[in-house]
Scaffold this motif. Structure first.
Motif, PDB file in Angstrom:
ATOM      1  N   ARG A  93      -6.227 -28.377 -11.696  1.00 24.78           N
ATOM      2  CA  ARG A  93      -6.686 -27.372 -12.652  1.00 24.78           C
ATOM      3  C   ARG A  93      -7.002 -26.091 -11.895  1.00 24.78           C
ATOM      4  O   ARG A  93      -7.146 -26.103 -10.668  1.00 24.78           O
ATOM      5  N   VAL A  94      -7.116 -25.002 -12.621  1.00 26.29           N
ATOM      6  CA  VAL A  94      -7.394 -23.714 -11.991  1.00 26.29           C
ATOM      7  C   VAL A  94      -8.731 -23.788 -11.267  1.00 26.29           C
ATOM      8  O   VAL A  94      -9.766 -24.083 -11.869  1.00 26.29           O
ATOM      9  N   GLU A  95      -8.696 -23.530  -9.959  1.00 23.01           N
ATOM     10  CA  GLU A  95      -9.911 -23.626  -9.153  1.00 23.01           C
ATOM     11  C   GLU A  95      -9.643 -22.978  -7.797  1.00 23.01           C
ATOM     12  O   GLU A  95      -8.650 -23.305  -7.134  1.00 23.01           O
ATOM     13  N   ARG A  96     -10.501 -22.092  -7.380  1.00 26.19           N
ATOM     14  CA  ARG A  96     -10.297 -21.383  -6.112  1.00 26.19           C
ATOM     15  C   ARG A  96     -11.090 -22.010  -4.970  1.00 26.19           C
ATOM     16  O   ARG A  96     -10.887 -21.674  -3.809  1.00 26.19           O
ATOM     17  N   ALA A  97     -12.002 -22.935  -5.297  1.00 22.26           N
ATOM     18  CA  ALA A  97     -12.824 -23.550  -4.250  1.00 22.26           C
ATOM     19  C   ALA A  97     -11.952 -24.375  -3.306  1.00 22.26           C
ATOM     20  O   ALA A  97     -10.965 -24.979  -3.732  1.00 22.26           O
ATOM     21  N   PRO A  98     -12.268 -24.402  -2.005  1.00 19.85           N
ATOM     22  CA  PRO A  98     -11.491 -25.200  -1.058  1.00 19.85           C
ATOM     23  C   PRO A  98     -11.464 -26.681  -1.452  1.00 19.85           C
ATOM     24  O   PRO A  98     -12.453 -27.213  -1.964  1.00 19.85           O
ATOM     25  N   LEU A  99     -10.326 -27.322  -1.227  1.00 20.06           N
ATOM     26  CA  LEU A  99     -10.141 -28.733  -1.550  1.00 20.06           C
ATOM     27  C   LEU A  99     -10.045 -29.515  -0.245  1.00 20.06           C
ATOM     28  O   LEU A  99      -9.174 -29.251   0.579  1.00 20.06           O
ATOM     29  N   SER A 100     -10.944 -30.475  -0.043  1.00 21.42           N
ATOM     30  CA  SER A 100     -10.907 -31.310   1.161  1.00 21.42           C
ATOM     31  C   SER A 100     -10.035 -32.537   0.902  1.00 21.42           C
ATOM     32  O   SER A 100     -10.135 -33.173  -0.142  1.00 21.42           O
ATOM     33  N   ILE A 101      -9.173 -32.848   1.872  1.00 21.39           N
ATOM     34  CA  ILE A 101      -8.178 -33.907   1.683  1.00 21.39           C
ATOM     35  C   ILE A 101      -8.163 -34.822   2.907  1.00 21.39           C
ATOM     36  O   ILE A 101      -8.079 -34.354   4.048  1.00 21.39           O
ATOM     37  N   THR A 102      -8.254 -36.124   2.676  1.00 14.50           N
ATOM     38  CA  THR A 102      -8.048 -37.118   3.729  1.00 14.50           C
ATOM     39  C   THR A 102      -6.654 -37.696   3.558  1.00 14.50           C
ATOM     40  O   THR A 102      -6.295 -38.160   2.469  1.00 14.50           O
ATOM     41  N   ILE A 103      -5.856 -37.666   4.625  1.00 13.38           N
ATOM     42  CA  ILE A 103      -4.483 -38.173   4.579  1.00 13.38           C
ATOM     43  C   ILE A 103      -4.379 -39.362   5.528  1.00 13.38           C
ATOM     44  O   ILE A 103      -4.469 -39.204   6.748  1.00 13.38           O
ATOM     45  N   VAL A 107      -5.692 -39.238   9.336  1.00 13.10           N
ATOM     46  CA  VAL A 107      -6.307 -40.403   9.956  1.00 13.10           C
ATOM     47  C   VAL A 107      -5.321 -41.565   9.981  1.00 13.10           C
ATOM     48  O   VAL A 107      -4.335 -41.578   9.241  1.00 13.10           O
ATOM     49  N   SER A 108      -5.605 -42.528  10.855  1.00 15.53           N
ATOM     50  CA  SER A 108      -4.846 -43.776  10.893  1.00 15.53           C
ATOM     51  C   SER A 108      -5.832 -44.929  10.728  1.00 15.53           C
ATOM     52  O   SER A 108      -7.054 -44.726  10.759  1.00 15.53           O
ATOM     53  N   ILE A 109      -5.322 -46.126  10.586  1.00 16.28           N
ATOM     54  CA  ILE A 109      -6.205 -47.277  10.385  1.00 16.28           C
ATOM     55  C   ILE A 109      -7.124 -47.484  11.579  1.00 16.28           C
ATOM     56  O   ILE A 109      -8.318 -47.767  11.428  1.00 16.28           O
ATOM     57  N   ASP A 110      -6.585 -47.297  12.792  1.00 15.38           N
ATOM     58  CA  ASP A 110      -7.332 -47.652  14.002  1.00 15.38           C
ATOM     59  C   ASP A 110      -7.487 -46.491  14.984  1.00 15.38           C
ATOM     60  O   ASP A 110      -7.773 -46.713  16.158  1.00 15.38           O
ATOM     61  N   ARG A 111      -7.288 -45.273  14.536  1.00 12.85           N
ATOM     62  CA  ARG A 111      -7.404 -44.084  15.377  1.00 12.85           C
ATOM     63  C   ARG A 111      -6.186 -43.877  16.283  1.00 12.85           C
ATOM     64  O   ARG A 111      -6.019 -42.815  16.887  1.00 12.85           O
ATOM     65  N   VAL A 112      -5.305 -44.877  16.387  1.00 14.43           N
ATOM     66  CA  VAL A 112      -4.098 -44.760  17.201  1.00 14.43           C
ATOM     67  C   VAL A 112      -3.057 -43.965  16.405  1.00 14.43           C
ATOM     68  O   VAL A 112      -2.848 -44.238  15.224  1.00 14.43           O
ATOM     69  N   PRO A 113      -2.401 -42.967  17.034  1.00 12.95           N
ATOM     70  CA  PRO A 113      -1.367 -42.201  16.313  1.00 12.95           C
ATOM     71  C   PRO A 113      -0.282 -43.120  15.767  1.00 12.95           C
ATOM     72  O   PRO A 113       0.373 -43.825  16.544  1.00 12.95           O
ATOM     73  N   PRO A 114      -0.077 -43.164  14.464  1.00 12.56           N
ATOM     74  CA  PRO A 114       0.948 -44.043  13.897  1.00 12.56           C
ATOM     75  C   PRO A 114       2.341 -43.533  14.234  1.00 12.56           C
ATOM     76  O   PRO A 114       2.597 -42.335  14.234  1.00 12.56           O
ATOM     77  N   ARG A 115       3.233 -44.465  14.544  1.00 13.51           N
ATOM     78  CA  ARG A 115       4.607 -44.104  14.872  1.00 13.51           C
ATOM     79  C   ARG A 115       5.429 -44.104  13.585  1.00 13.51           C
ATOM     80  O   ARG A 115       5.404 -45.059  12.823  1.00 13.51           O
ATOM     81  N   THR A 116       6.141 -43.017  13.352  1.00  8.24           N
ATOM     82  CA  THR A 116       6.947 -42.897  12.139  1.00  8.24           C
ATOM     83  C   THR A 116       8.283 -43.599  12.316  1.00  8.24           C
ATOM     84  O   THR A 116       8.632 -44.048  13.414  1.00  8.24           O
ATOM     85  N   THR A 117       9.047 -43.689  11.228  1.00  7.91           N
ATOM     86  CA  THR A 117      10.334 -44.365  11.290  1.00  7.91           C
ATOM     87  C   THR A 117      11.306 -43.684  12.245  1.00  7.91           C
ATOM     88  O   THR A 117      12.244 -44.304  12.731  1.00  7.91           O
ATOM     89  N   SER A 118      11.096 -42.404  12.517  1.00  5.01           N
ATOM     90  CA  SER A 118      11.961 -41.687  13.462  1.00  5.01           C
ATOM     91  C   SER A 118      11.532 -41.916  14.908  1.00  5.01           C
ATOM     92  O   SER A 118      12.189 -41.431  15.832  1.00  5.01           O
ATOM     93  N   ASP A 149      -6.825 -37.203  13.472  1.00  7.18           N
ATOM     94  CA  ASP A 149      -8.170 -36.684  13.741  1.00  7.18           C
ATOM     95  C   ASP A 149      -9.194 -37.788  13.927  1.00  7.18           C
ATOM     96  O   ASP A 149     -10.343 -37.508  14.268  1.00  7.18           O
ATOM     97  N   GLY A 150      -8.785 -39.029  13.694  1.00  5.02           N
ATOM     98  CA  GLY A 150      -9.713 -40.135  13.841  1.00  5.02           C
ATOM     99  C   GLY A 150      -9.252 -41.341  13.045  1.00  5.02           C
ATOM    100  O   GLY A 150      -8.129 -41.403  12.551  1.00  5.02           O
ATOM    101  N   ALA A 151     -10.161 -42.300  12.929  1.00  4.66           N
ATOM    102  CA  ALA A 151      -9.862 -43.520  12.186  1.00  4.66           C
ATOM    103  C   ALA A 151     -10.262 -43.371  10.727  1.00  4.66           C
ATOM    104  O   ALA A 151     -11.157 -42.586  10.382  1.00  4.66           O
ATOM    105  N   PHE A 152      -9.591 -44.114   9.868  1.00  6.22           N
ATOM    106  CA  PHE A 152      -9.869 -44.078   8.433  1.00  6.22           C
ATOM    107  C   PHE A 152     -11.253 -44.659   8.168  1.00  6.22           C
ATOM    108  O   PHE A 152     -11.585 -45.741   8.630  1.00  6.22           O
ATOM    109  N   ASP A 153     -12.048 -43.902   7.446  1.00  2.36           N
ATOM    110  CA  ASP A 153     -13.374 -44.360   7.075  1.00  2.36           C
ATOM    111  C   ASP A 153     -13.661 -43.900   5.658  1.00  2.36           C
ATOM    112  O   ASP A 153     -12.798 -43.341   4.986  1.00  2.36           O
ATOM    113  N   ALA A 154     -14.865 -44.146   5.200  1.00  2.00           N
ATOM    114  CA  ALA A 154     -15.224 -43.798   3.821  1.00  2.00           C
ATOM    115  C   ALA A 154     -15.820 -42.407   3.711  1.00  2.00           C
ATOM    116  O   ALA A 154     -16.542 -42.115   2.751  1.00  2.00           O
TER     117      ALA A 154
END
Length: 324
Positions: free
Chosen positions: A10-20, A55-66, A73-78
């Motif tokens: 929706r229309v909103e100018r406030a910054p949006l924080s995203i965990t990927i 983030v990754s599950i265990d803080r280790v950089p995940p290897r992609t299919t390529s 930036d760290g491990a997945f947390d809440a």
């Protein structure tokens, strides 16, 4: 979660924080298609309106299919975030340990919106976050996904948004969804600018079936607007007047202004000038061309008029932006 005040689309100018959350064997193209439109939107807006951490599950950089790893930036947390995006690929069906699913549920329920890209949908479904919702995944897995999760209303769409949950079938659909997010929050003009950064002209509607190809990034909007914008893009260095654009589009000047305001929220002249100034900004930042050359390439009659327009649009002179 379906409360309108929590809706991120929706229309909103406030910054949006995203965990990927990027899982092992995800597609690097899915990661790029998620992040790069947001990065481009920040640059076009001139401020950080989308703020993400990977983030990754265990803080280790995940290897992609390529074979290329993704820095995290760290491990997945809440940790609280407005939006949670899970990007999965080969093997994601099995990424379902009890601690991971528990953290996923906590993070998703605290977020305003949560979603899965490609096989990321499987992880959300295993956590029970898609029960009773419409959702999609990669077209190759649709039948298996429907069989594994009978409580999910599985659709063959490119992407699906159902309340707080969203799912996308792969790299191109998540790019479309990110453009939709940008358009919903910042307007059609910014979304068009982002698409132009990537020379991206194959956007699709959410409900397009995954294997089908649509007609262009302005599908669903008045074709006369698309035609006028194509003319503008071809004449950055020698701008056409609104009357000339209207004549070449086959409408009156007044009609062109009306349909532009309806589709984009700006007059043709305002959009055209912003298109030229965005092109100028890229030349200022990404090249060492003299300012006089940049002014000429973007249709300004003099360096002085270019500098005034640039400063009014971006808050600082082009020379200061380059040196700063």
């Amino acid at each position: 979660m379906k409360n309108e005040s929590r809706n991120v689309f929706r229309v909103e100018r406030a910054p949006l924080s995203i965990t990927i959350l990027v899982l092992e064997n995800a597609s690097i193209l899915c990661v790029a298609s998620t992040i790069d439109p947001l990065r481009a939107a920040n640059r076009i807006a001139g401020e950080r309106l989308f703020d993400w951490r990977i983030v990754s599950i265990d803080r280790v950089p995940p290897r992609t299919t390529s074979g290329l790893p993704i820095a995290v930036d760290g491990a997945f947390d809440a940790m609280a975030a407005d939006m949670l995006i899970v990007i999965g690929g080969f093997g994601t069906r099995d990424a379902s340990s009890r601690p991971l699913l528990s953290t996923l549920r906590k993070c998703a329920r605290a977020a305003r919106s949560f979603g899965g890209v490609e096989a990321g949908s499987w992880l959300l479904a295993r956590a029970g976050l898609l029960d009773g919702r419409r959702a999609t995944t990669h077209w190759e897995d649709l039948e298996d996904f429907a069989a594994a999760f009978p409580s999910v209303d599985v659709r063959p769409d490119r992407y699906v948004i159902d309340g707080a949950a969203f799912t996308a079938g792969g790299a191109s659909p998540i790019f479309d969804l990110m453009l939709h997010l940008i358009r919903s929050r910042l307007g059609m003009a910014v979304a068009l600018d982002v698409a132009s950064v990537f020379i991206y002209d194959q956007a699709h509607n959410a409900a397009d079936t995954q294997p089908f190809v649509s007609l262009g990034r302005l599908e669903g909007y008045d074709e006369r607007v698309a035609q006028a914008i194509r003319l503008m893009e071809s004449r950055i260095d020698e701008p056409l007047s609104t009357a000339a654009l209207a004549a070449r589009t086959g409408v009156t000047t007044r009609t062109l202004e009306t349909i532009f305001r309806k589709a984009i929220g700006e007059t043709p002249g305002a959009y055209y000038q912003r298109l030229r100034l965005n092109a100028a900004r890229r030349l200022v930042l990404d090249t060492r061309l003299p300012m006089a050359d940049i002014a000429a390439r973007t249709g300004f009659g003099s360096t002085a008029s270019f500098s005034r327009a640039f400063s009014a649009a971006f808050g600082e002179a082009p020379t200061r932006l380059r040196t700063g």
